[in-house]
Write an enzyme that holds these catalytic residues in place. Structure first.
Site: not given
Length: 332
Positions: A156-157, A177, A208-209, A236-237, A261, A266, A298
């Site tokens: 999506r992003i 991907d 990616v997650p 992302a993460r 971000d 965090e 974030h």
């Protein structure tokens, strides 16, 4: 009347919660605190629960929610790695998330940070603050149109990021991907490995997650494969990046700079007010102090559209569980 308890409520959430409550004729109780062992008793008498938090829940919270007749927890974010699914299933709790609340917001922020890195924004601002107004090679930059952008994760992003760089700037976009996005085939060239694309990319952005497989996906070995002078963006993460390895790559001159971000440690900090507090995390302090790193708490998602969608989708999922026994946003 149905009653829902919301934890982790911020000021900007309130108008959207009140509008949803009036529209659905559901009573809501707003609490700025997080759901913890100390606050869980306040759920007694409610029908549903929605939270916005990253901290793990101890077993006693799951147990008490079950005892209070609660059937679900609606997380107001895409991430849900703070939940123990074994405990949730043990106490018959459905965990839901909001998988897509504003891909455009995060994509736009990603692109803006890439521009800041390429155009030496931190360095220019510092020199201007020092009244050094010279044009000099240290702040000379390149046109995005002439650069190669690597997008890792084209869901999506990432797909929106790819479109902005390709269609908006005319940049060459390459991607990786596990599953190729067929809608991007006309503007993106897919490669077989991440290493293959970071070796030639001027801008690397990851979408990616967080998962066990992706933990420290970007490690010393991968960062050492980056093209010299490239920039790196992570909206992302935090757990997918070995921060120390990233800093080492910057110090060695492999990577020109990074925009983060998210940060691997965090939790409990983003978001919070730490003014006047000495941060114990030496690594975090070093990120804040560096002019070749842009760190933000974030907030890539943080637009009015995203806030509204997070509220509405989480509360819709809560009602869906109460009315049907399940929700399409269930993650466990």
């Amino acid at each position: 009347m149905t009653k829902i308890k919301l934890f982790g409520v911020r000021e900007e959430d309130i108008p959207y919660i009140e509008a949803w409550s009036a529209q659905h004729k559901v009573s809501v109780d707003l609490d700025s605190q997080l759901l913890t062992e100390s606050t869980v008793d306040s759920v007694r008498g409610f029908d549903g629960v929605s939270v916005s938090q990253q901290i793990p829940l101890p077993e006693v919270v799951y147990k008490k929610l079950n005892e209070f007749g609660i059937k679900q927890i609606a997380q107001r974010s895409a991430g849900y790695d703070c939940y123990d699914f074994e405990l949730a299933n043990k106490y018959n709790l459905i965990i839901s998330n909001v998988p897509s609340y504003s891909p455009e917001s995060i994509a736009e922020y990603t692109v803006s940070q890439a521009l800041n890195l390429v155009r030496n924004f931190n360095d220019i601002q510092q020199k201007t603050a020092e009244q050094d107004f010279r044009w000099q090679p240290a702040i000379l930059s390149r046109s995005i149109k002439d650069l190669t952008v690597a997008v890792i994760g084209t869901g999506r992003i990432g797909s929106v990021v790819a479109k902005i760089f390709a269609n908006g700037f005319g940049a060459k976009v390459i991607a990786y991907d596990i599953v190729k996005n067929e809608q991007l085939q006309s503007i993106v060239s897919y490669k077989d490995t991440i290493k293959e694309i970071v070796e030639v990319a001027d801008i690397v952005t990851v979408h990616v997650p967080a998962s066990d497989e992706n933990h420290y996906l970007f490690d010393e070995s991968l960062f050492n494969s980056f093209k010299e002078g490239s920039v790196f963006i992570n909206c992302a993460r935090g757990s997918i990046v070995n921060t120390r390895a990233l800093i080492e790559a910057i110090d060695k001159g492999i990577i020109k700079g990074a925009a983060l971000d998210t940060y691997e440690a965090e939790k409990g900090l983003f978001p919070s007010d730490q003014r006047g507090v000495t941060l114990e995390d030496e690594l975090l302090r070093s990120l804040i102090e560096r002019k070749d790193v842009i760190l933000s708490p974030h907030i890539a998602f943080y637009t009015d559209a995203a806030v509204e969608n997070l509220i509405v989708d989480a509360l819709d999922a809560t009602i869906e569980v109460l009315q049907t026994g399940d929700t399409s946003l269930r993650v466990n």
